[in-house]
Motif scaffolding. Structure first.
Motif, mmCIF file in Angstrom:
data_model
loop_
_atom_site.group_PDB
_atom_site.id
_atom_site.type_symbol
_atom_site.label_atom_id
_atom_site.label_comp_id
_atom_site.label_asym_id
_atom_site.label_seq_id
_atom_site.Cartn_x
_atom_site.Cartn_y
_atom_site.Cartn_z
ATOM 1 N N ASN A 156 0.828 -1.203 0.000
ATOM 2 C CA ASN A 156 0.000 0.000 0.000
ATOM 3 C C ASN A 156 0.866 1.257 0.000
ATOM 4 O O ASN A 156 0.519 2.248 -0.650
ATOM 5 C CB ASN A 156 -0.940 0.005 1.206
ATOM 6 N N LEU A 157 1.972 1.217 0.711
ATOM 7 C CA LEU A 157 2.872 2.365 0.707
ATOM 8 C C LEU A 157 3.454 2.601 -0.682
ATOM 9 O O LEU A 157 3.553 3.744 -1.137
ATOM 10 C CB LEU A 157 4.008 2.163 1.713
ATOM 11 N N HIS A 158 3.822 1.518 -1.362
ATOM 12 C CA HIS A 158 4.361 1.662 -2.715
ATOM 13 C C HIS A 158 3.305 2.249 -3.650
ATOM 14 O O HIS A 158 3.620 3.103 -4.490
ATOM 15 C CB HIS A 158 4.854 0.317 -3.253
ATOM 16 N N ILE A 159 2.066 1.812 -3.502
ATOM 17 C CA ILE A 159 0.979 2.347 -4.331
ATOM 18 C C ILE A 159 0.773 3.824 -4.022
ATOM 19 O O ILE A 159 0.629 4.655 -4.935
ATOM 20 C CB ILE A 159 -0.317 1.540 -4.113
ATOM 21 N N LEU A 216 1.394 9.529 -5.389
ATOM 22 C CA LEU A 216 1.905 10.856 -5.038
ATOM 23 C C LEU A 216 2.892 11.376 -6.081
ATOM 24 O O LEU A 216 2.903 12.565 -6.398
ATOM 25 C CB LEU A 216 2.567 10.816 -3.659
ATOM 26 N N LYS A 217 3.706 10.478 -6.634
ATOM 27 C CA LYS A 217 4.637 10.899 -7.685
ATOM 28 C C LYS A 217 3.886 11.338 -8.925
ATOM 29 O O LYS A 217 4.254 12.333 -9.565
ATOM 30 C CB LYS A 217 5.604 9.763 -8.021
ATOM 31 N N GLU A 218 2.812 10.612 -9.286
ATOM 32 C CA GLU A 218 2.013 11.008 -10.443
ATOM 33 C C GLU A 218 1.357 12.362 -10.201
ATOM 34 O O GLU A 218 1.321 13.216 -11.088
ATOM 35 C CB GLU A 218 0.949 9.948 -10.733
ATOM 36 N N TYR A 274 1.171 18.290 -11.064
ATOM 37 C CA TYR A 274 1.300 19.669 -10.583
ATOM 38 C C TYR A 274 2.494 20.369 -11.226
ATOM 39 O O TYR A 274 2.439 21.568 -11.519
ATOM 40 C CB TYR A 274 1.441 19.698 -9.060
ATOM 41 N N LYS A 275 3.553 19.621 -11.448
ATOM 42 C CA LYS A 275 4.742 20.202 -12.077
ATOM 43 C C LYS A 275 4.428 20.660 -13.496
ATOM 44 O O LYS A 275 4.826 21.745 -13.914
ATOM 45 C CB LYS A 275 5.880 19.178 -12.067
#
Length: 91
Positions: free
Chosen positions: A39-42, A47-49, A54-55
């Motif tokens: 779940n943390l990896h997901i 969050l990276k996506e 946002y970037k």
């Protein structure tokens, strides 16, 4: 002396039992830990996506802001020139 060695053996056995107990508990909860890690990896991937999204939005807004500032600067120059011409015509 015999009592001390018996005490050491009993304490060693007790320590071994406690260590075995914790090892069994740890192994039995391994699936829960794996689920938590998955779940943390997901969550990290999501969050990276979101960060990348946002970037990209920031980059687009930054480019639009630069274009707007350049256009504003040109319009200010035109206003200055037109005000100068108006002042000359008033004379």
């Amino acid at each position: 002396m015999h009592d001390i060695s018996n005490l050491i053996q009993v304490l060693g056995g007790l320590l071994g039992a406690v260590a075995t107990f914790f090892a069994v508990i740890h192994k039995s909860k391994k699936e829960e830990y794996d689920d938590i890690i998955d779940n943390l990896h997901i969550d990290i991937k999501d969050l990276k996506e979101e960060r990348d999204s946002y970037k990209k939005e920031y980059q687009l807004e930054h480019e639009q802001r630069i274009e707007a500032e350049a256009e504003s600067s040109e319009l200010k120059k035109e206003i200055f020139v037109l005000n100068f011409k108006i002042n000359e015509l008033k004379k």
